[in-house]
Structure formats: C-alpha cells, structure tokens
Design an enzyme around this catalytic site. Structure first.
Site, PDB file in Angstrom:
ATOM      1  N   GLY A  56     -19.783   9.600 -24.909  1.00 19.44           N
ATOM      2  CA  GLY A  56     -19.734  10.968 -25.433  1.00 19.44           C
ATOM      3  C   GLY A  56     -21.042  11.699 -25.267  1.00 19.44           C
ATOM      4  N   ALA A  57     -21.699  11.519 -24.112  1.00 19.76           N
ATOM      5  CA  ALA A  57     -23.067  12.030 -23.930  1.00 19.76           C
ATOM      6  C   ALA A  57     -23.129  13.369 -23.216  1.00 19.76           C
ATOM      7  CB  ALA A  57     -23.899  11.001 -23.158  1.00 19.76           C
ATOM      8  N   ASN A  58     -22.007  14.015 -23.004  1.00 17.78           N
ATOM      9  CA  ASN A  58     -22.046  15.290 -22.284  1.00 17.78           C
ATOM     10  C   ASN A  58     -22.339  16.476 -23.198  1.00 17.78           C
ATOM     11  OD1 ASN A  58     -19.247  14.684 -23.222  1.00 17.78           O
ATOM     12  ND2 ASN A  58     -18.873  16.776 -22.526  1.00 17.78           N
ATOM     13  N   GLY A  60     -23.408  17.665 -27.688  1.00 18.51           N
ATOM     14  CA  GLY A  60     -23.720  17.275 -29.057  1.00 18.51           C
ATOM     15  C   GLY A  60     -24.842  16.268 -29.161  1.00 18.51           C
ATOM     16  N   GLY A  62     -24.862  13.034 -28.684  1.00 13.95           N
ATOM     17  CA  GLY A  62     -24.936  12.069 -27.583  1.00 13.95           C
ATOM     18  C   GLY A  62     -25.740  12.585 -26.413  1.00 13.95           C
ATOM     19  N   TYR A 207      -7.171  14.616 -41.906  1.00 12.10           N
ATOM     20  CA  TYR A 207      -8.160  14.627 -40.829  1.00 12.10           C
ATOM     21  C   TYR A 207      -9.408  13.861 -41.249  1.00 12.10           C
ATOM     22  CZ  TYR A 207      -5.794  18.190 -37.946  1.00 12.10           C
ATOM     23  OH  TYR A 207      -4.929  18.864 -37.136  1.00 12.10           O
TER      24      TYR A 207
END
Length: 340
Positions: A56-58, A60, A62, A207
């Site tokens: 998830g590094a693309n 935020g 990450g 959620y």
C-alpha cells in the site's frame, strides 16, 4: 436582576467557557502531537544494500514510509494494487531521493492468486529481504472477494498473513530481518470463530468494527508467528500510528453531523499529516533497540502498552485462528513447515 436572567447568564457563561477550554485543548493537542512525533526517528541509518517491501505504498502513510527508506539508499519495492498510481509514486520517490532502486510490483491483497504471483516474482529477483512492512489497509462495504471473504478481513488480515508466510524463507535467510505490521490496539476482546469478525450490516459501526477486528485477527496471527520464529533472526513488531490524513474510508458511513465533526474537528486538530504519522512505522522498522524484543507494540517512537494482557483466551484464539487461516488461505504443509 431576575433569577431567570442570572440562571441564563450562568448557563451561557458555562457554554462559552467550555467552548474556549475545548478549543484550547484541541490546539495544545495539535502542538503536542507535532512536537512529540516529528524528528524522533533515527535519522542517520544507511540502508544501502538492503531490500524492503512496503504494501500500500502508492499513497498515504505507506508512500512516506517508502520515501524514507529510499532516502536511506534501500532497494524499495512498492507493493500496490493500482498500477498507474504505483508507477507514479515510484517516479516521485525516485525524483525526490535520486534513488533509482525503487520499483513497483503489482500486489492485490484481496486475491490469493495475486499474492502468490507477487511472491514468486520477488523470490525470482531478490536474494534478501530485510524489512517487510504490512502497511496496506482498507475499509470496504459488505461484499465478497474472488476467494469468498469479506474484503476488509482479507486485505487487512488474511492477505498479509499469506504474504508473510510465503516470504518467510527469504526473511529467514537475511540476518536481523524484521516484519512490521501497521495496526491498531482496538478489536473485540472475545470472538470464537472467524465469522464473528465480520459484521455484514451497512451501519457506520459495522465499518469500524470490521476494520478493528480484522486488525485484531492480524495481531493474533502475527503473535503466533513470532512464537514460531523464536529460533530465527526474524522479529515481528507492531506499529500503532497516530490518526493521520489518509483516504481510509473507515468513517465515511457516519451520520452527517458526525461527518462534520470528523472533517472540521477531528482531522484538523487531532490528526497528523501522513508523512508525520509514518515516522513511527519507520522507527519500528529500523531502530536497533526494537530488534532486541519480539512482538512489541510501538507508538510515538517508543515501546507502548496496548492495554491488554496475553490471557488464556488469547492463547486459545491464536491457536484456533492460526489453523483456520492456514485453511482459508490454502497454505500447503511444505509452505510453512520451516516454522515448526
């Protein structure tokens, strides 16, 4: 002056003073968070010759974790689902750090097939893995993945579990390697089977509960994994970041008045920027002292007590959930035999 007027003035005075106190509290909390977090990560550690994977590094937090590793000279693999955004993130990080050893590799944690393909590619190209950061996290409405699970549970728990197990041999072959799980301390204290982790209603509470319980499940799995890695030079740790500005949709199903509070109060005063919150994850991945312990939680760049004890119930749950998840992610005996 009438009694009614006096009472009215007292009430108004109380309301105004409470509002002022609340605003001062928010302002000082924001100042505290800014000075408490920023700049506390070990700044001089060089990572040249080391390899890290950040899921998830693309975007935020990450993205900023990957940026920090790249600045230190590491080979950074951005493991992301979105190819376009992943490659854009690689270009930005390469431009900012002048480190061309930053690459994108497709990974969809909502697909066991994608995870296995990712691991196969990593093992083909890499001879070592120093740090695995299980950063990716989602909150999804009630749905079913191609593997038959709720997407929140699969992306936040089952997917990282399978990914980590399949990469264990590479981690074990690298001295002083580390697994960092970005998590939360929350979650149901008692549940019996994995189905209890998923609330299939469409309420905002569902959620939140599904997100927190998926992280609880990951915590139990990784704690079991740490027990099995005692004889190896691989440590398992947990990074608990402060809330930050990301596009995680955990509170998007809130009533309108609570959305207003979230946008104008919570995010403005009680959340860090993503790059600031990422500092704790980087600290957990790199600090030398962290490597002396196994399966600890870290917040604000120091060891942190999540407030729950390892009870007999947790031990029972860990054992039950471990074998249940081994079955769910379809692990073969030879794929985790090295942990026994």
């Amino acid at each position: 002056m009438s009694l009614t007027l006096i009472i009215t003035l007292i009430i108004l005075g109380f309301i105004v003073s409470s509002a002022v106190f609340f605003m001062l509290y928010l302002i000082f909390t924001k100042i505290y968070l800014k000075f408490r977090i920023v700049g506390t990560c070990p700044a001089n550690l060089c990572l040249v010759g080391r390899t890290v994977i950040v899921t998830g590094a693309n975007k935020g937090m990450g993205y900023w974790v990957a940026m920090d590793f790249a600045k230190r000279g590491a080979k950074v693999i951005l493991a992301c689902r979105n190819k376009t955004k992943g490659k854009e993130a690689v270009e930005k990080i390469q431009s900012e750090t002048e480190n061309k050893n930053v690459v994108f590799q497709s990974l969809n944690l909502a697909s066991f097939k994608s995870i296995r393909a990712f691991v196969q590619e990593v093992k083909k190209n890499e001879r070592r893995l120093d740090v695995l950061v299980n950063n990716a996290g989602v909150v999804r409405p009630n749905a079913v993945t191609e593997d038959g699970f709720h997407p929140t549970l699969q992306v936040n728990a089952l997917g990282p579990f399978l990914l980590t197990i399949l990469l264990i041999d590479l981690l074990k072959s690298t001295k002083h390697s580390r697994i960092v799980n970005v998590t939360t301390k929350e979650g149901s204290e008692h549940f019996d089977i994995l189905e209890d982790l998923v609330d299939k209603s469409d309420s905002w509470f569902a959620y939140v509960r599904n997100y927190e319980n998926s992280k609880k499940c990951l915590g139990l799995l990784m704690t079991s994994l740490s027990d099995k890695l005692q004889r190896h030079e691989v440590t398992v740790q947990f990074a608990v970041p402060r809330p930050c500005r990301t596009d995680l949709q955990i509170y998007e199903n809130l009533p309108e008045f609570l959305k207003f509070f979230k946008r104008h109060i919570f995010i403005t005063f009680l959340c860090l920027e993503a790059n600031e919150s990422a500092v704790n994850t980087v600290f957990t991945a790199l600090d030398h002292q962290v490597g002396n312990f196994m399966c600890k939680y870290y917040r604000d760049c120091e060891q942190w007590d999540p407030g729950h004890q390892d009870t007999e119930v947790d031990t029972y749950l860990r054992k039950k959930i471990w074998w249940k998840c081994v079955e769910y992610v379809q692990l073969k005996p030879n794929e985790f035999s090295g942990l026994s």
